[in-house]
Design a protein around this motif. Sequence first.
Motif, short mmCIF file in Angstrom:
data_model
loop_
_atom_site.label_atom_id
_atom_site.label_comp_id
_atom_site.label_asym_id
_atom_site.label_seq_id
_atom_site.Cartn_x
_atom_site.Cartn_y
_atom_site.Cartn_z
N MET A 1 0.80 -1.11 0.32
CA MET A 1 -0.01 0.15 0.04
C MET A 1 0.99 1.30 -0.06
SD MET A 1 -3.17 0.85 -0.05
CE MET A 1 -4.74 1.03 0.73
N LYS A 2 0.47 2.20 -0.48
CA LYS A 2 1.14 3.60 -0.79
C LYS A 2 0.90 4.27 0.37
CE LYS A 2 0.87 3.69 -5.63
NZ LYS A 2 0.27 4.88 -6.90
N ARG A 3 2.14 5.06 0.81
CA ARG A 3 2.24 5.97 1.91
C ARG A 3 2.30 7.61 1.48
NH1 ARG A 3 5.88 2.02 2.46
NH2 ARG A 3 7.46 3.43 2.21
N PRO A 4 1.48 8.50 2.02
CA PRO A 4 1.35 9.57 1.86
C PRO A 4 2.91 10.24 2.38
CG PRO A 4 -0.35 9.34 3.25
CD PRO A 4 0.30 8.15 3.00
N ARG A 5 3.45 11.17 1.62
CA ARG A 5 4.82 11.86 2.06
C ARG A 5 4.73 13.15 1.67
NH1 ARG A 5 10.45 10.01 -0.02
NH2 ARG A 5 9.64 11.24 -1.92
N ARG A 6 5.15 14.11 2.52
CA ARG A 6 5.18 15.59 2.20
C ARG A 6 6.33 15.70 1.18
NH1 ARG A 6 5.39 15.03 7.86
NH2 ARG A 6 7.66 15.23 7.90
N ASN A 7 5.88 16.34 0.23
CA ASN A 7 7.18 16.94 -0.75
C ASN A 7 8.13 17.60 -0.26
OD1 ASN A 7 8.42 18.43 -2.89
ND2 ASN A 7 6.65 18.54 -3.81
N PRO A 8 9.30 17.00 -0.28
CA PRO A 8 10.82 17.57 0.45
C PRO A 8 11.12 18.94 -0.21
CG PRO A 8 11.22 15.62 -1.12
CD PRO A 8 9.73 15.91 -1.08
N GLN A 9 10.49 19.32 -1.33
CA GLN A 9 10.92 20.69 -1.67
C GLN A 9 10.05 21.83 -0.98
OE1 GLN A 9 13.14 21.17 -4.23
NE2 GLN A 9 13.30 18.89 -3.68
#
Length: 104
Positions: free
Chosen positions: A1-9
């Motif tokens: 399953m995919k996990r949401p991650r903050r855009n590192p930019q």
Amino acid sequence: MKRPRRNPQIVWRHERRREEEVLKAQQRGESVDEYGTVILIVSGTMHQLNLVGGHIWSLCDGSRELDEVVDALADEFAVERAELVDDVADFIADLESRGWLEYV
């Protein structure tokens, strides 16, 4: 399953003192939906996330699946999980459409 991650930019900051003020206002029965507790800087523009949005943002660190984010919020805010599922999914989808979140 995919996990949401903050855009590192995206540069962001958790406004802890502001969050404390918002929590106190909430305890007094005041509406706090409009008060930002997390600041995002995206392409030179500042955006604020309210208390719940800020918590969702903080939880989206790439280590949790969507269900785990919902579970953490339900525990933290003492809300029935079923009340949160659609709203959290919609909020995350909105942030993803803006390019602020990505899935890993």
